[in-house]
Structures are given as C-alpha cells and as structure tokens.
Design a protein around this motif. Structure first.
Motif, short mmCIF file in Angstrom:
data_model
loop_
_atom_site.label_atom_id
_atom_site.label_comp_id
_atom_site.label_asym_id
_atom_site.label_seq_id
_atom_site.Cartn_x
_atom_site.Cartn_y
_atom_site.Cartn_z
N LEU B 10 0.83 -1.21 0.00
CA LEU B 10 0.00 0.00 0.00
C LEU B 10 0.87 1.26 0.00
O LEU B 10 0.53 2.25 -0.64
N ALA B 11 1.98 1.20 0.72
CA ALA B 11 2.87 2.36 0.78
C ALA B 11 3.45 2.67 -0.59
O ALA B 11 3.61 3.83 -0.97
N LYS B 12 3.73 1.62 -1.34
CA LYS B 12 4.27 1.80 -2.68
C LYS B 12 3.26 2.49 -3.59
O LYS B 12 3.61 3.34 -4.40
N ASP B 13 1.98 2.11 -3.43
CA ASP B 13 0.90 2.71 -4.22
C ASP B 13 0.64 4.16 -3.85
O ASP B 13 0.11 4.91 -4.65
N SER B 14 0.87 4.50 -2.59
CA SER B 14 0.40 5.79 -2.07
C SER B 14 1.54 6.56 -1.45
O SER B 14 1.61 6.72 -0.24
N PRO B 15 2.46 7.06 -2.31
CA PRO B 15 3.63 7.76 -1.78
C PRO B 15 3.25 9.01 -0.99
O PRO B 15 4.04 9.49 -0.17
N GLY B 16 2.02 9.50 -1.20
CA GLY B 16 1.59 10.71 -0.49
C GLY B 16 1.23 10.46 0.96
O GLY B 16 1.07 11.41 1.73
N LEU B 17 1.07 9.20 1.35
CA LEU B 17 0.64 8.91 2.72
C LEU B 17 1.82 8.49 3.58
O LEU B 17 2.74 7.83 3.12
N ARG B 18 1.76 8.86 4.86
CA ARG B 18 2.79 8.44 5.80
C ARG B 18 2.53 6.99 6.23
O ARG B 18 1.39 6.55 6.23
N ALA B 19 3.59 6.31 6.62
CA ALA B 19 3.47 4.90 7.03
C ALA B 19 2.45 4.74 8.16
O ALA B 19 1.68 3.78 8.18
N GLU B 20 2.43 5.71 9.10
CA GLU B 20 1.50 5.61 10.24
C GLU B 20 0.06 5.72 9.74
O GLU B 20 -0.83 5.08 10.29
N GLU B 21 -0.15 6.55 8.73
CA GLU B 21 -1.52 6.70 8.20
C GLU B 21 -1.97 5.40 7.54
O GLU B 21 -3.11 4.96 7.73
N ILE B 22 -1.08 4.78 6.80
CA ILE B 22 -1.43 3.53 6.12
C ILE B 22 -1.74 2.45 7.16
O ILE B 22 -2.70 1.69 7.03
N GLU B 23 -0.95 2.44 8.21
CA GLU B 23 -1.18 1.46 9.27
C GLU B 23 -2.55 1.69 9.91
O GLU B 23 -3.29 0.74 10.17
N ARG B 24 -2.88 2.95 10.14
CA ARG B 24 -4.19 3.28 10.73
C ARG B 24 -5.32 2.84 9.80
O ARG B 24 -6.33 2.30 10.25
N VAL B 25 -5.13 3.09 8.50
CA VAL B 25 -6.16 2.73 7.51
C VAL B 25 -6.42 1.22 7.56
O VAL B 25 -7.58 0.78 7.61
N VAL B 26 -5.35 0.45 7.58
CA VAL B 26 -5.51 -1.02 7.58
C VAL B 26 -6.15 -1.49 8.89
O VAL B 26 -7.03 -2.35 8.89
N ASP B 27 -5.74 -0.87 10.00
CA ASP B 27 -6.36 -1.22 11.28
C ASP B 27 -7.86 -0.92 11.27
O ASP B 27 -8.66 -1.74 11.71
N VAL B 28 -8.21 0.27 10.78
CA VAL B 28 -9.62 0.66 10.76
C VAL B 28 -10.41 -0.28 9.85
O VAL B 28 -11.50 -0.73 10.19
#
Lengths: 99, 93
Positions: B10-28
């Motif tokens: 997901l991080a590779k797809d979304s360079p605009g997002l921070r790692a913590e945000e991606i982690e939050r998204v997956v958790d949610v």
C-alpha cells in the motif's frame, strides 16, 4: 444483539475518512487497494494472513464424482482451488462476546 | 502475504501517505469489519467475498484427556464466503 445492516466498501471508506482523516476519495481508493492486494496475492496462490483478524487459506481440491441431484446422473467435479477463512482467536472472541 | 507485506504494498501505491496513516487505515479497515460482525451484521465486499456469522448450538463435549463430559455453550462464529469473481480468479490459469 441488535439488528444491523450490511457493511459495504462505501461504509469502510466513510469510517476511514472519519477515523483516520483521509479525504473521502483517498479513503475509497485505500479500500479498493487493500482488497486488490489481497485478491492479487490469493490469485497468485499465496495465503493472506492478517494478524488479529484471520487467515485467508487456499485449498486445492482433487477431482471427485458428483451427482446431479435432480437427475441422479454422475458427473465429474473438476479439481479446483477454494478459499477458506480461519478467524483469529481475537476475532472469534470479539464475535462471541458481541462487542 | 502477511499484514506487514500488505502495508508495504500500500505504501508503494500511495507515496503521499505516511506509514503511520497507512497502518491506521488497515487497522480501521479490519476493525470495522470485526465490529460489524460483533454487532450481528454482515459485510459484503463485492468481487472479494462476504463475511457473516453463524450460530453454533450448545453441545456436549468431552475432555479428551479425562474423558469427562462437559457442556460446550452455544456461540456465534465468523463465516466467510468468497465472491464469484474471486472463485473464478483463483481457478484461472
């Protein structure tokens, strides 16, 4: 237990928007991306394991003989790959406790 | 694929997002699915599959070590049915 409706992609995006603060468009894109990465891995024959949630497990089924229940005619059921889900203990507990 | 590999993809797809945000998204994402199932609802992700819960009746079990009979209470368990597109995709070659 209260009766609740069906959760969809749009609801998940809405929750991401509300709880993480991404825009609605980005939230929906993330929902799609999560599903696509998981589907892609499964399509390539990889199990998907999400700790705290569960494991999507692929199983290869051998050919077997089935029967058309209406006509009784025997037909071969071709070998196939099926997907099962094993919930983590955490998910099982959460569901049986209803919280 | 495990959770951390999903986060990387997901991080590779979304360079605009921070790692913590991606982690939050997956958790949610997974927390909302779990929450809906805990509330007795269903989750339908077309093309991927549907999550629901099923009732298991109370039954008499047996302690395999002692052979003692025990009451296993009824409970609700999670269930997943793969979507049609998914089933086709798994068998495409």
């Amino acid at each position: 237990m209260r009766s609740v409706g069906t959760l969809t992609r749009a609801d998940l995006a809405e929750s991401i928007n509300r709880r993480v603060g991404l825009s609605r468009a980005d939230s929906l894109e993330m929902v799609e991306a999560i599903l696509q990465h998981m589907s892609g891995a499964l399509a390539e024959g990889e199990n998907v394991k999400i700790s705290g949630f569960g494991t999507f497990l692929l199983r290869d089924k051998a050919e077997r003989i089935g029967r058309n229940p209406k006509t009784g005619v025997e037909v071969p059921i071709t070998p196939r790959r099926v997907l099962t889900f094993r919930a983590s203990q955490m998910l099982k507990d959460r569901i049986s406790d209803g919280s | 694929m495990i959770r951390s590999e999903l986060l990387q993809a997901l991080a590779k797809d979304s360079p605009g997002l921070r790692a913590e945000e991606i982690e939050r998204v997956v958790d949610v994402f997974f927390d909302e699915i779990a929450g809906r199932l805990a509330d007795g609802g269903r989750v339908e992700l077309r093309g991927f599959g549907a999550f629901s819960t099923r009732e298991r009746d109370a039954r008499k079990g047996r302690n395999p070590r002692t052979g003692e009979s025990v009451d296993v209470p009824g409970k609700r368990v999670p269930y997943f049915k793969p979507g049609k597109e998914m089933r086709i995709r798994l068998n495409a070659e």
